[in-house]
Motif scaffolding. Structure first.
Motif, PDB file in Angstrom:
ATOM      1  N   LYS A 183      62.694 -34.376  29.179  1.00 18.32           N
ATOM      2  CA  LYS A 183      63.234 -34.532  27.828  1.00 18.32           C
ATOM      3  C   LYS A 183      62.962 -33.258  27.043  1.00 18.32           C
ATOM      4  O   LYS A 183      61.936 -32.617  27.234  1.00 18.32           O
ATOM      5  CB  LYS A 183      62.574 -35.725  27.123  1.00 18.32           C
ATOM      6  CG  LYS A 183      62.980 -37.074  27.669  1.00 18.32           C
ATOM      7  CD  LYS A 183      62.348 -38.179  26.855  1.00 18.32           C
ATOM      8  CE  LYS A 183      62.739 -39.547  27.341  1.00 18.32           C
ATOM      9  NZ  LYS A 183      62.448 -39.828  28.723  1.00 18.32           N
ATOM     10  N   ASN A 184      63.883 -32.904  26.159  1.00 14.74           N
ATOM     11  CA  ASN A 184      63.718 -31.756  25.285  1.00 14.74           C
ATOM     12  C   ASN A 184      62.753 -32.152  24.168  1.00 14.74           C
ATOM     13  O   ASN A 184      63.076 -33.009  23.335  1.00 14.74           O
ATOM     14  CB  ASN A 184      65.077 -31.345  24.722  1.00 14.74           C
ATOM     15  CG  ASN A 184      64.994 -30.110  23.876  1.00 14.74           C
ATOM     16  OD1 ASN A 184      64.041 -29.901  23.125  1.00 14.74           O
ATOM     17  ND2 ASN A 184      66.016 -29.270  23.993  1.00 14.74           N
TER      18      ASN A 184
ATOM     19  N   ALA B  16      61.546 -30.527  21.522  1.00 12.20           N
ATOM     20  CA  ALA B  16      61.975 -30.196  20.154  1.00 12.20           C
ATOM     21  C   ALA B  16      63.002 -31.203  19.649  1.00 12.20           C
ATOM     22  O   ALA B  16      62.927 -31.658  18.500  1.00 12.20           O
ATOM     23  CB  ALA B  16      62.544 -28.782  20.107  1.00 12.20           C
ATOM     24  N   LEU B  17      63.940 -31.582  20.498  1.00 10.03           N
ATOM     25  CA  LEU B  17      64.951 -32.557  20.108  1.00 10.03           C
ATOM     26  C   LEU B  17      64.314 -33.920  19.831  1.00 10.03           C
ATOM     27  O   LEU B  17      64.689 -34.595  18.866  1.00 10.03           O
ATOM     28  CB  LEU B  17      66.014 -32.684  21.198  1.00 10.03           C
ATOM     29  CG  LEU B  17      67.167 -33.638  20.903  1.00 10.03           C
ATOM     30  CD1 LEU B  17      67.931 -33.191  19.663  1.00 10.03           C
ATOM     31  CD2 LEU B  17      68.091 -33.727  22.103  1.00 10.03           C
ATOM     32  N   CYS B  18      63.349 -34.317  20.644  1.00  6.38           N
ATOM     33  CA  CYS B  18      62.654 -35.587  20.424  1.00  6.38           C
ATOM     34  C   CYS B  18      61.927 -35.590  19.078  1.00  6.38           C
ATOM     35  O   CYS B  18      61.955 -36.592  18.352  1.00  6.38           O
ATOM     36  CB  CYS B  18      61.665 -35.866  21.554  1.00  6.38           C
ATOM     37  SG  CYS B  18      62.442 -36.280  23.120  1.00  6.38           S
TER      38      CYS B  18
ATOM     39  N   ILE C 109      62.668 -33.706  16.419  1.00  9.87           N
ATOM     40  CA  ILE C 109      63.680 -33.699  15.355  1.00  9.87           C
ATOM     41  C   ILE C 109      64.275 -35.096  15.176  1.00  9.87           C
ATOM     42  O   ILE C 109      64.418 -35.581  14.049  1.00  9.87           O
ATOM     43  CB  ILE C 109      64.776 -32.653  15.651  1.00  9.87           C
ATOM     44  CG1 ILE C 109      64.192 -31.236  15.502  1.00  9.87           C
ATOM     45  CG2 ILE C 109      65.987 -32.837  14.742  1.00  9.87           C
ATOM     46  CD1 ILE C 109      65.083 -30.139  16.040  1.00  9.87           C
ATOM     47  N   LEU C 110      64.607 -35.761  16.283  1.00  9.88           N
ATOM     48  CA  LEU C 110      65.170 -37.111  16.188  1.00  9.88           C
ATOM     49  C   LEU C 110      64.180 -38.090  15.572  1.00  9.88           C
ATOM     50  O   LEU C 110      64.564 -38.972  14.803  1.00  9.88           O
ATOM     51  CB  LEU C 110      65.610 -37.597  17.567  1.00  9.88           C
ATOM     52  CG  LEU C 110      66.881 -36.977  18.127  1.00  9.88           C
ATOM     53  CD1 LEU C 110      67.101 -37.391  19.571  1.00  9.88           C
ATOM     54  CD2 LEU C 110      68.080 -37.332  17.271  1.00  9.88           C
TER      55      LEU C 110
ATOM     56  N   TYR D 131      63.195 -43.286  16.358  1.00 13.11           N
ATOM     57  CA  TYR D 131      63.274 -42.678  17.691  1.00 13.11           C
ATOM     58  C   TYR D 131      61.875 -42.525  18.290  1.00 13.11           C
ATOM     59  O   TYR D 131      61.706 -42.634  19.502  1.00 13.11           O
ATOM     60  CB  TYR D 131      63.982 -41.313  17.655  1.00 13.11           C
ATOM     61  CG  TYR D 131      64.181 -40.739  19.037  1.00 13.11           C
ATOM     62  CD1 TYR D 131      65.248 -41.144  19.821  1.00 13.11           C
ATOM     63  CD2 TYR D 131      63.282 -39.817  19.567  1.00 13.11           C
ATOM     64  CE1 TYR D 131      65.425 -40.649  21.097  1.00 13.11           C
ATOM     65  CE2 TYR D 131      63.449 -39.313  20.850  1.00 13.11           C
ATOM     66  CZ  TYR D 131      64.519 -39.736  21.613  1.00 13.11           C
ATOM     67  OH  TYR D 131      64.688 -39.253  22.880  1.00 13.11           O
TER      68      TYR D 131
ATOM     69  N   TRP E  60      60.599 -43.249  22.018  1.00 12.33           N
ATOM     70  CA  TRP E  60      59.913 -42.192  22.755  1.00 12.33           C
ATOM     71  C   TRP E  60      58.569 -42.703  23.255  1.00 12.33           C
ATOM     72  O   TRP E  60      58.174 -42.430  24.388  1.00 12.33           O
ATOM     73  CB  TRP E  60      59.754 -40.983  21.843  1.00 12.33           C
ATOM     74  CG  TRP E  60      59.348 -39.703  22.500  1.00 12.33           C
ATOM     75  CD1 TRP E  60      59.369 -39.407  23.832  1.00 12.33           C
ATOM     76  CD2 TRP E  60      58.879 -38.524  21.848  1.00 12.33           C
ATOM     77  NE1 TRP E  60      58.939 -38.128  24.046  1.00 12.33           N
ATOM     78  CE2 TRP E  60      58.633 -37.561  22.848  1.00 12.33           C
ATOM     79  CE3 TRP E  60      58.641 -38.197  20.529  1.00 12.33           C
ATOM     80  CZ2 TRP E  60      58.148 -36.295  22.541  1.00 12.33           C
ATOM     81  CZ3 TRP E  60      58.178 -36.927  20.238  1.00 12.33           C
ATOM     82  CH2 TRP E  60      57.929 -35.983  21.230  1.00 12.33           C
TER      83      TRP E  60
END
Length: 114
Positions: free
Chosen positions: A7-8, A10-12, A14-15, A23, A27
Motif C-alpha cells: 500500500k502507498n 502517503a496515500l493512506c 492522506i485518505l 479510512y 487501514w
C-alpha cells in the motif's frame, strides 16, 4: 488464502486525514489482517481488533500495537531479516500518534509483501 499487497503509505495517510479517520479504521483492519498473514499466525482478526479497540475506548489499541510489533519481529526473523524490539516501538508511537505507528507497520509489511 489472502496475500499481503503493498500500500502507498502517503496515500493512506492522506485518505485518513481527508475522511476524518474513516479510512484509518479500514487501514487498521488491513494492518491487523496483513500482520497475521506475514507472521503465519491466526491471531485476532482485523474487524474484532477494531471492535475491541472501540469498545475499550482505545485501550485494546495499545495491546494491538505491541502485538503487531512482536508479530512483525517474528516474521522478520523467519525470513532471515534483522529484527528489533518492534513491540515497544509501536506501542510508544501509538500512544503519541496512532497514524505514525500505522505508517511504520505498513512500511514493514510492504517490505514483506509478495
Amino acid at each position: 488464502m489472502r496475500t499481503v499487497s503493498q500500500k502507498n503509505i502517503a496515500l493512506c495517510i492522506i485518505l485518513t486525514l481527508v475522511t476524518c479517520g474513516i479510512y484509518g479504521l479500514y487501514w487498521f483492519v488491513c494492518l491487523t489482517d496483513d500482520t497475521n498473514i506475514v507472521a503465519g499466525e491466526a491471531g485476532t482478526s482485523g474487524v474484532l481488533a477494531l471492535v475491541l479497540t472501540l469498545v475499550t475506548c482505545g485501550i485494546y489499541g495499545l495491546y494491538w500495537a505491541y502485538k503487531c510489533g512482536e508479530k512483525l519481529d517474528k516474521a522478520k526473523t523467519d525470513r532471515g531479516m534483522p529484527a528489533s524490539n518492534g513491540g515497544v516501538l509501536y506501542l510508544i508511537l501509538y500512544i503519541f500518534g496512532g497514524i505514525i505507528a500505522y505508517a511504520l507497520i505498513q512500511n514493514e509489511l510492504n517490505k514483506m509483501a509478495n
